[in-house]
Design a protein around this motif. Structure first.
Motif, PDB file in Angstrom:
ATOM      1  N   ARG A 198      33.458  34.842  40.236  1.00  0.00           N
ATOM      2  CA  ARG A 198      33.569  36.210  39.718  1.00  0.00           C
ATOM      3  C   ARG A 198      33.696  36.122  38.210  1.00  0.00           C
ATOM      4  O   ARG A 198      34.550  35.394  37.702  1.00  0.00           O
ATOM      5  CB  ARG A 198      34.805  36.921  40.298  1.00  0.00           C
ATOM      6  CG  ARG A 198      34.691  37.116  41.784  1.00  0.00           C
ATOM      7  CD  ARG A 198      35.881  37.880  42.350  1.00  0.00           C
ATOM      8  NE  ARG A 198      35.768  37.898  43.806  1.00  0.00           N
ATOM      9  CZ  ARG A 198      36.615  38.483  44.629  1.00  0.00           C
ATOM     10  NH1 ARG A 198      37.660  39.132  44.139  1.00  0.00           N
ATOM     11  NH2 ARG A 198      36.426  38.447  45.923  1.00  0.00           N
ATOM     12  N   GLU A 200      35.259  37.345  35.891  1.00  0.00           N
ATOM     13  CA  GLU A 200      36.454  38.119  35.549  1.00  0.00           C
ATOM     14  C   GLU A 200      36.431  38.449  34.057  1.00  0.00           C
ATOM     15  O   GLU A 200      36.139  37.574  33.230  1.00  0.00           O
ATOM     16  CB  GLU A 200      37.714  37.312  35.877  1.00  0.00           C
ATOM     17  CG  GLU A 200      37.911  37.007  37.356  1.00  0.00           C
ATOM     18  CD  GLU A 200      38.537  38.155  38.138  1.00  0.00           C
ATOM     19  OE1 GLU A 200      38.901  39.176  37.519  1.00  0.00           O
ATOM     20  OE2 GLU A 200      38.634  38.024  39.373  1.00  0.00           O
ATOM     21  N   ILE A 207      45.542  29.198  37.290  1.00  0.00           N
ATOM     22  CA  ILE A 207      44.449  29.305  38.261  1.00  0.00           C
ATOM     23  C   ILE A 207      44.464  30.623  39.025  1.00  0.00           C
ATOM     24  O   ILE A 207      43.576  30.875  39.833  1.00  0.00           O
ATOM     25  CB  ILE A 207      44.497  28.129  39.268  1.00  0.00           C
ATOM     26  CG1 ILE A 207      45.891  28.042  39.908  1.00  0.00           C
ATOM     27  CG2 ILE A 207      44.148  26.821  38.566  1.00  0.00           C
ATOM     28  CD1 ILE A 207      45.997  26.990  41.006  1.00  0.00           C
ATOM     29  N   ARG A 209      43.814  33.768  38.269  1.00  0.00           N
ATOM     30  CA  ARG A 209      42.591  34.561  38.103  1.00  0.00           C
ATOM     31  C   ARG A 209      41.563  33.691  37.396  1.00  0.00           C
ATOM     32  O   ARG A 209      41.528  33.590  36.184  1.00  0.00           O
ATOM     33  CB  ARG A 209      42.885  35.844  37.311  1.00  0.00           C
ATOM     34  CG  ARG A 209      41.728  36.826  37.281  1.00  0.00           C
ATOM     35  CD  ARG A 209      42.115  38.171  36.708  1.00  0.00           C
ATOM     36  NE  ARG A 209      43.180  38.809  37.477  1.00  0.00           N
ATOM     37  CZ  ARG A 209      43.034  39.366  38.687  1.00  0.00           C
ATOM     38  NH1 ARG A 209      41.856  39.385  39.257  1.00  0.00           N
ATOM     39  NH2 ARG A 209      44.058  39.899  39.310  1.00  0.00           N
ATOM     40  N   SER A 210      40.737  33.034  38.193  1.00  0.00           N
ATOM     41  CA  SER A 210      39.729  32.126  37.657  1.00  0.00           C
ATOM     42  C   SER A 210      38.352  32.759  37.822  1.00  0.00           C
ATOM     43  O   SER A 210      38.188  33.728  38.551  1.00  0.00           O
ATOM     44  CB  SER A 210      39.740  30.805  38.429  1.00  0.00           C
ATOM     45  OG  SER A 210      41.039  30.333  38.630  1.00  0.00           O
ATOM     46  N   GLY A 285      44.695  38.767  51.398  1.00  0.00           N
ATOM     47  CA  GLY A 285      44.540  40.119  51.925  1.00  0.00           C
ATOM     48  C   GLY A 285      44.192  40.104  53.402  1.00  0.00           C
ATOM     49  O   GLY A 285      43.592  39.150  53.904  1.00  0.00           O
ATOM     50  N   SER A 324      41.688  37.209  54.393  1.00  0.00           N
ATOM     51  CA  SER A 324      40.961  36.563  53.290  1.00  0.00           C
ATOM     52  C   SER A 324      41.956  35.806  52.413  1.00  0.00           C
ATOM     53  O   SER A 324      42.822  36.409  51.770  1.00  0.00           O
ATOM     54  CB  SER A 324      40.242  37.654  52.490  1.00  0.00           C
ATOM     55  OG  SER A 324      39.667  37.111  51.337  1.00  0.00           O
ATOM     56  N   PHE A 325      41.823  34.488  52.425  1.00  0.00           N
ATOM     57  CA  PHE A 325      42.803  33.627  51.737  1.00  0.00           C
ATOM     58  C   PHE A 325      42.176  33.018  50.487  1.00  0.00           C
ATOM     59  O   PHE A 325      41.033  32.565  50.532  1.00  0.00           O
ATOM     60  CB  PHE A 325      43.233  32.464  52.632  1.00  0.00           C
ATOM     61  CG  PHE A 325      43.792  32.862  53.977  1.00  0.00           C
ATOM     62  CD1 PHE A 325      42.952  33.311  54.992  1.00  0.00           C
ATOM     63  CD2 PHE A 325      45.147  32.757  54.241  1.00  0.00           C
ATOM     64  CE1 PHE A 325      43.463  33.666  56.243  1.00  0.00           C
ATOM     65  CE2 PHE A 325      45.662  33.105  55.487  1.00  0.00           C
ATOM     66  CZ  PHE A 325      44.817  33.555  56.485  1.00  0.00           C
ATOM     67  N   ARG A 329      45.326  30.590  44.810  1.00  0.00           N
ATOM     68  CA  ARG A 329      46.602  31.312  44.851  1.00  0.00           C
ATOM     69  C   ARG A 329      47.571  30.652  45.816  1.00  0.00           C
ATOM     70  O   ARG A 329      48.783  30.618  45.580  1.00  0.00           O
ATOM     71  CB  ARG A 329      46.355  32.776  45.180  1.00  0.00           C
ATOM     72  CG  ARG A 329      45.586  33.403  44.025  1.00  0.00           C
ATOM     73  CD  ARG A 329      45.548  34.893  44.057  1.00  0.00           C
ATOM     74  NE  ARG A 329      44.632  35.350  43.004  1.00  0.00           N
ATOM     75  CZ  ARG A 329      44.264  36.597  42.840  1.00  0.00           C
ATOM     76  NH1 ARG A 329      44.732  37.538  43.644  1.00  0.00           N
ATOM     77  NH2 ARG A 329      43.438  36.923  41.864  1.00  0.00           N
TER      78      ARG A 329
END
Ligand code: ATP
Length: 448
Positions: A198, A200, A207, A209-210, A285, A324-325, A329
């Motif tokens: 992504r 971002e 790590i 938000r990569s 999530g 969704s893992f 994180r």
């Protein structure tokens, strides 16, 4: 609680001890990318293997897949990613630097969930919110986070493809293949692990938000009339997972996402949040995605995605529960939970208290001193024995014993084995030091 743990301390151990380095570091780095060193890759694999064992190998209703990262552009048109996989972007009018508008506003103390682009722009204007450099900001507009590439030598529109922004679509596109080749009973699930990309706007927080990261996703196909039972099942499975990671229950929180903040296709979403040192943030999530994805595939591909219930004529497009893992994180949470500072003999020490099944190194083996060949030979024997049995075993004869213990504590090795003169001269026993209690026992090498 983990709030008192400091992100910089954790990043520092991770770098100093060879877990995680900034990506392309020798060339000045590439923002939002990270490289895993010898211990990091071991820890990451242990996490991913634990997940695969728990959610695929140990179950009768799960199948693994591994789809290509590059997919036909129709996948991302049908899924809505081409049109709607966007984040709100705002630009510093002086420096031209770009930021996530919602993050800037959140950091300035504003509530932003569910606000439109116009409302975000108005918030910035009315409150005179500035960029981090103190300059005026542009209007808020959308920015698509998919990395675009072209497939083949001709770079025209038909050749456009994307680095997948999630692994889920590679599962949905294989739903029919698996149904036609394995005839599974409902409910059943498909699981996949792999890279996701992504672009971002502002990668941050180590790590967390990569731009390139790894996901572990499950699409669990259910009879639409029975989705609630399966949702509850996966909710419990998520807790089983967070416990297996060694995260205590009081650091993990369920956030029932209100309707106005949910993706339009989701009828129920729970974000599982963790008390990271950067605050309480999304770890993973769990969403009820209805028949949104299979319905889209059916519409755009023209192929029938219905499932026929065995022994009947009953047909329907299954609905989907999606846990969704994110690997990064999970890893950051494991590092956070493990990071401990305590005192041993009046000296401060840093110790990573990884659960034993996740620790990148299970045993470190040393001779008491390195200049006695017979000690070294015996220690090598013990090392070979353990290496054969456990694989993740480290030879460590650098510095004195105290230094070795400190180093092994910092990488979270649960057991340090030392071969000393008593081993040779009297009982053949070796000393084993426990990482957490620092207590030592003498045992037979074969009993380790
Ligand atoms: P966020 O709101 O934090 O951007 P998201 O809701 O967009 O996350 P999903 O699309 O639900 O995330 O992705 C599923 C999981 O993938 C997340 O729970 C997270 O663990 C992981 N993930 C998503 N984006 C990133 C990223 N940029 N870096 C690392 N992991 C990520």
């Amino acid at each position: 609680m983990t709030a008192q743990k400091n992100m910089e301390d954790i990043v520092s151990v991770a770098k100093r001890r060879g877990f995680i380095y900034p990506g392309s570091d020798v060339y000045g780095g590439l923002s939002g990318t990270w490289d895993y060193g010898p211990l990091g890759v071991a820890l990451k694999r242990n996490i991913m293997q634990l997940w695969w064992a728990m959610f695929v190998d140990e179950r009768d209703d799960m199948f693994g897949v591994d789809a290509a990262i590059l997919m036909n552009q129709k996948v991302w048109q049908a899924s809505g990613h081409v049109d709607t996989f966007v984040d709100p972007l705002v630009e510093d009018l002086e420096t031209k630097q770009r930021f996530r508008a919602d993050h800037l506003l959140k950091d300035a103390g504003f509530e932003v969930d569910g606000l439109s682009l116009e409302q975000l722009t108005a918030l910035i204007r009315d409150n005179n919110v500035k960029s981090p450099a103190g300059n005026t900001l542009s209007e808020v507009r959308t920015f698509n986070m998919m990395f675009t590439t072209t497939v083949g030598p001709v770079a025209n529109d038909a050749a456009i493809s994307y680095l997948r922004p999630e692994t889920a679509q590679g599962i949905f596109t294989n739903y029919k293949n698996v149904v036609d080749t394995f005839y599974p009973d409902l409910p059943f699930g498909l699981a996949q692990q792999g890279k996701a990309f992504r672009n971002e706007i502002s990668p941050r927080d180590f790590i967390f938000r990569s731009r390139e990261f790894e996901q572990m996703e499950i699409e669990y196909f259910v009879d639409p009339a029975k989705w609630e039972g399966s949702f509850e099942h996966w909710r419990q499975q998520v807790w089983k997972w967070t416990r297996a990671l060694g995260l205590s229950d009081d650091t993990v929180h369920e956030l029932e996402v209100p309707e106005e903040d949910r993706a339009h296709y989701s009828k129920r979403t729970i974000d599982f949040e963790y008390d990271f040192p950067i605050g309480r943030e999304e770890l993973l999530g769990l969403a009820y995605r209805t028949d949104f994805d299979l319905g889209n595939i059916q519409r755009v591909s023209g192929k029938n995605m219905e499932y026929t219930v065995k022994g009947t004529n009953e047909k329907f497009v299954p609905h989907v529960i999606e846990p969704s893992f994110g690997v990064e994180r999970a890893l950051m949470a494991v590092l956070t939970a493990a990071y401990t500072e305590d005192e041993v003999n009046g000296e401060k020490r840093i110790v990573m208290k990884f659960p034993e099944h996740l620790a990148p190194v299970k045993f470190a083996v040393s001779p008491l001193v390195r200049n006695k060949p017979e000690l070294v030979a015996k220690a090598r024997e013990v090392y070979d024995l353990l290496k054969k049995k456990y694989g993740a075993v480290m030879w460590d004869d650098n510095g004195n014993i105290g230094k070795r213990y400190r180093r092994q504590d910092e990488i979270g090795t649960p057991h340090c084995v030392v071969v000393d003169f008593d081993t040779l001269e009297t009982d053949g026993l070796v000393s084993v030091r426990d990482r957490d209690t620092t207590e030592q026992r003498r045992v037979k090498p074969e009993e380790l």
